[in-house]
Design a protein around this motif. Structure first.
Motif, PDB file in Angstrom:
ATOM      1  N   ASN A  48       0.832  -1.207   0.000  1.00 56.18           N
ATOM      2  CA  ASN A  48       0.000   0.000   0.000  1.00 56.18           C
ATOM      3  C   ASN A  48       0.866   1.257   0.000  1.00 56.18           C
ATOM      4  O   ASN A  48       0.768   2.094   0.902  1.00 56.18           O
ATOM      5  CB  ASN A  48      -0.906   0.035   1.239  1.00 56.18           C
ATOM      6  N   PRO A  49       1.727   1.435  -0.996  1.00 58.90           N
ATOM      7  CA  PRO A  49       2.685   2.554  -0.954  1.00 58.90           C
ATOM      8  C   PRO A  49       2.038   3.932  -0.953  1.00 58.90           C
ATOM      9  O   PRO A  49       2.559   4.853  -0.327  1.00 58.90           O
ATOM     10  CB  PRO A  49       3.525   2.335  -2.219  1.00 58.90           C
ATOM     11  N   LEU A  50       0.901   4.069  -1.629  1.00 53.44           N
ATOM     12  CA  LEU A  50       0.242   5.378  -1.704  1.00 53.44           C
ATOM     13  C   LEU A  50      -0.383   5.787  -0.372  1.00 53.44           C
ATOM     14  O   LEU A  50      -0.567   6.977  -0.109  1.00 53.44           O
ATOM     15  CB  LEU A  50      -0.828   5.367  -2.803  1.00 53.44           C
ATOM     16  N   HIS A  51      -0.720   4.806   0.456  1.00 53.53           N
ATOM     17  CA  HIS A  51      -1.340   5.106   1.756  1.00 53.53           C
ATOM     18  C   HIS A  51      -0.344   4.982   2.911  1.00 53.53           C
ATOM     19  O   HIS A  51      -0.738   5.056   4.075  1.00 53.53           O
ATOM     20  CB  HIS A  51      -2.523   4.163   2.010  1.00 53.53           C
ATOM     21  N   TYR A  52       0.943   4.765   2.575  1.00 54.15           N
ATOM     22  CA  TYR A  52       1.934   4.508   3.620  1.00 54.15           C
ATOM     23  C   TYR A  52       2.025   5.661   4.634  1.00 54.15           C
ATOM     24  O   TYR A  52       1.997   5.429   5.849  1.00 54.15           O
ATOM     25  CB  TYR A  52       3.310   4.269   3.005  1.00 54.15           C
TER      26      TYR A  52
END
Length: 232
Positions: A48-52
């Motif tokens: 979940n890189p965008l929500h990290y």
């Protein structure tokens, strides 16, 4: 331990031994939980890189670290009290280099079966090893599934590189701790037990800063400059 190495006396009081065991178990248990937290951090970063930044914000990180420290205190105090409430009427010589659970139980009089079962099942098997280890396995299972879906080889290599240092520490720490506490007693000599204990109490913690900083570009540049000066 440092004082004993300096004075070469090798004596420790009953209370100091109990305190040493409490800190050892608490710090070891906390490390297991922190390794599980770090595995979850890697899972969020890769899957979940965008929500990290939203999921692993400063408040969440602080809460996870605080929970890792606080949750080890009650079981450690309970286990230490149970062990040191036993009668010690035989030899008071601990055949180890610190107050670990197995060598202390060997000095106790009477039947220590209940104490051993409660320690190995409640403290070691469930709280300190199995639960965090299962969380690590689940996290990395999802990470591997996500990495295999990546189309580019560079992306897969970068994702694996992100987890490499953490995985190295997990394998070293859990490997030696599992051999020490979950290995059958008759098949492990006292000398071997001491050597393995030396690995996860001294050797691996010494390696941790090196393992974690080798991926840091600034550290690598500084090392190259140092080696260039030392090795013309």
């Amino acid at each position: 331990m440092l004082m004993d190495l300096w004075t070469q006396k090798g004596h420790i009081s009953f209370l100091a031994c109990a305190i040493q065991m409490s800190f050892f178990l608490m710090l070891g248990g906390t490390e297991c939980l922190l390794l599980a937290v770090m595995a979850y951090d890697r899972y969020v970063a890769i899957c979940n890189p965008l929500h990290y930044a939203l999921v692993m914000n400063h408040k969440v990180c602080s809460q996870l670290v605080a929970a890792s420290w606080i949750s080890t205190v009650p079981p450690v105090i309970g286990q230490t009290w149970m062990i040191f409430s036993l009668p010690f009427c035989a030899s008071h010589t601990i055949n180890h280099f610190f107050c670990d659970v197995p060598p202390i139980l060997k000095l106790a009089c009477g039947d220590t079966f209940v104490n051993e079962i409660s320690f190995f099942v409640a403290a070691v098997a469930v709280v300190f090893i199995m639960a965090p280890f299962l969380l690590i396995v689940v996290s990395y299972g999802k990470i591997i599934c996500n990495i295999l879906k990546l189309s580019s080889a560079r992306g897969r290599s970068k994702a694996f590189s992100t987890c490499s240092s953490h995985l190295t520490v997990v394998v070293l720490f859990y490997g030696t701790a599992t051999i020490t506490y979950l290995h059958p007693k008759p098949s492990q000599s006292e000398g071997t037990g001491k050597l393995i204990s030396l690995f996860y109490t001294v050797f691996i913690p010494t390696l941790n800063p090196i393992i974690y900083t080798l991926r840091n570009k600034d550290i690598m540049m500084a090392l190259r400059k140092l080696l260039t000066k030392l090795l013309p």
